[in-house]
Design a protein around this motif. Sequence first.
Motif, PDB file in Angstrom:
ATOM      1  N   UNK A  11       0.851  -1.186   0.000  1.00 54.60           N
ATOM      2  CA  UNK A  11       0.000   0.000   0.000  1.00 54.60           C
ATOM      3  C   UNK A  11       0.887   1.235   0.000  1.00 54.60           C
ATOM      4  N   UNK A  12       0.701   2.088  -1.021  1.00 49.00           N
ATOM      5  CA  UNK A  12       1.577   3.239  -1.220  1.00 49.00           C
ATOM      6  C   UNK A  12       0.776   4.532  -1.300  1.00 49.00           C
ATOM      7  N   UNK A  13       1.445   5.633  -1.020  1.00 50.49           N
ATOM      8  CA  UNK A  13       0.806   6.941  -1.102  1.00 50.49           C
ATOM      9  C   UNK A  13       0.724   7.450  -2.528  1.00 50.49           C
ATOM     10  N   UNK A  14       1.700   7.100  -3.365  1.00 52.08           N
ATOM     11  CA  UNK A  14       1.730   7.578  -4.740  1.00 52.08           C
ATOM     12  C   UNK A  14       2.054   6.406  -5.659  1.00 52.08           C
ATOM     13  N   UNK A  15       1.043   5.904  -6.345  1.00 56.57           N
ATOM     14  CA  UNK A  15       1.233   4.729  -7.190  1.00 56.57           C
ATOM     15  C   UNK A  15       2.191   4.982  -8.348  1.00 56.57           C
ATOM     16  N   UNK A  16       2.123   6.160  -8.971  1.00 65.96           N
ATOM     17  CA  UNK A  16       3.014   6.455 -10.099  1.00 65.96           C
ATOM     18  C   UNK A  16       4.476   6.437  -9.658  1.00 65.96           C
ATOM     19  N   UNK A  17       4.769   7.085  -8.525  1.00 62.71           N
ATOM     20  CA  UNK A  17       6.142   7.075  -8.016  1.00 62.71           C
ATOM     21  C   UNK A  17       6.578   5.661  -7.651  1.00 62.71           C
ATOM     22  N   UNK A  18       5.659   4.883  -7.079  1.00 63.22           N
ATOM     23  CA  UNK A  18       5.992   3.500  -6.707  1.00 63.22           C
ATOM     24  C   UNK A  18       6.289   2.659  -7.943  1.00 63.22           C
ATOM     25  N   UNK A  19       5.488   2.799  -8.990  1.00 64.12           N
ATOM     26  CA  UNK A  19       5.744   2.063 -10.233  1.00 64.12           C
ATOM     27  C   UNK A  19       7.102   2.469 -10.799  1.00 64.12           C
ATOM     28  N   UNK A  20       7.381   3.767 -10.817  1.00 58.51           N
ATOM     29  CA  UNK A  20       8.679   4.232 -11.322  1.00 58.51           C
ATOM     30  C   UNK A  20       9.829   3.672 -10.505  1.00 58.51           C
ATOM     31  N   UNK A  21       9.682   3.633  -9.186  1.00 54.71           N
ATOM     32  CA  UNK A  21      10.734   3.069  -8.342  1.00 54.71           C
ATOM     33  C   UNK A  21      10.989   1.611  -8.721  1.00 54.71           C
ATOM     34  N   UNK A  22       9.943   0.802  -8.732  1.00 56.36           N
ATOM     35  CA  UNK A  22      10.119  -0.629  -8.971  1.00 56.36           C
ATOM     36  C   UNK A  22      10.589  -0.947 -10.388  1.00 56.36           C
ATOM     37  N   UNK A  23      10.169  -0.147 -11.371  1.00 58.37           N
ATOM     38  CA  UNK A  23      10.590  -0.429 -12.749  1.00 58.37           C
ATOM     39  C   UNK A  23      11.906   0.241 -13.103  1.00 58.37           C
ATOM     40  N   UNK A  24      12.041   1.526 -12.807  1.00 63.49           N
ATOM     41  CA  UNK A  24      13.235   2.273 -13.212  1.00 63.49           C
ATOM     42  C   UNK A  24      14.449   1.991 -12.338  1.00 63.49           C
ATOM     43  N   UNK A  25      14.250   1.828 -11.043  1.00 64.85           N
ATOM     44  CA  UNK A  25      15.383   1.652 -10.137  1.00 64.85           C
ATOM     45  C   UNK A  25      15.684   0.190  -9.815  1.00 64.85           C
TER      46      UNK A  25
END
Length: 126
Positions: free
Chosen positions: A11-25
């Motif tokens: 459960x995250x506060x910002x789904x877009x940032x979370x997706x970017x973290x998991x995919x980009x980083x």
Amino acid sequence: MINMLGQVMVYVNNQEEAVNFWTEKVGFTVISDNNNGQGMRWIEVAPSKNAETSIVLHNKELISKMQPSLNLGTPSLMFFTNKLDELYSDLTNKKVTVGEIVEMPNGRVFNFADDEQNYFAVMEKK
């Protein structure tokens, strides 16, 4: 009978940032991006398209309204890798918060944090 762990809800506060973290980083892949048309969106990410277990990123605020008694804390996840040093360097170069590499009886391990300061661990088994 249960025979495998399929998905882990995060459960995250910002789904877009979370997706970017998991995919980009971290290098995960988006398996699916779903929206029920009524404001509820959930995104499934995994190390690869054919991974047996995936992470589903949910909107923390929305879920807390729908299910007030649900524990929305971050699960304690342990990932495995065959390239611990390479992953450590890669995450460090991408400005991810990482802990020290620690030698454990069953392998080397380090923690890392996403952009919301949720901590996870990764181990290279002996």
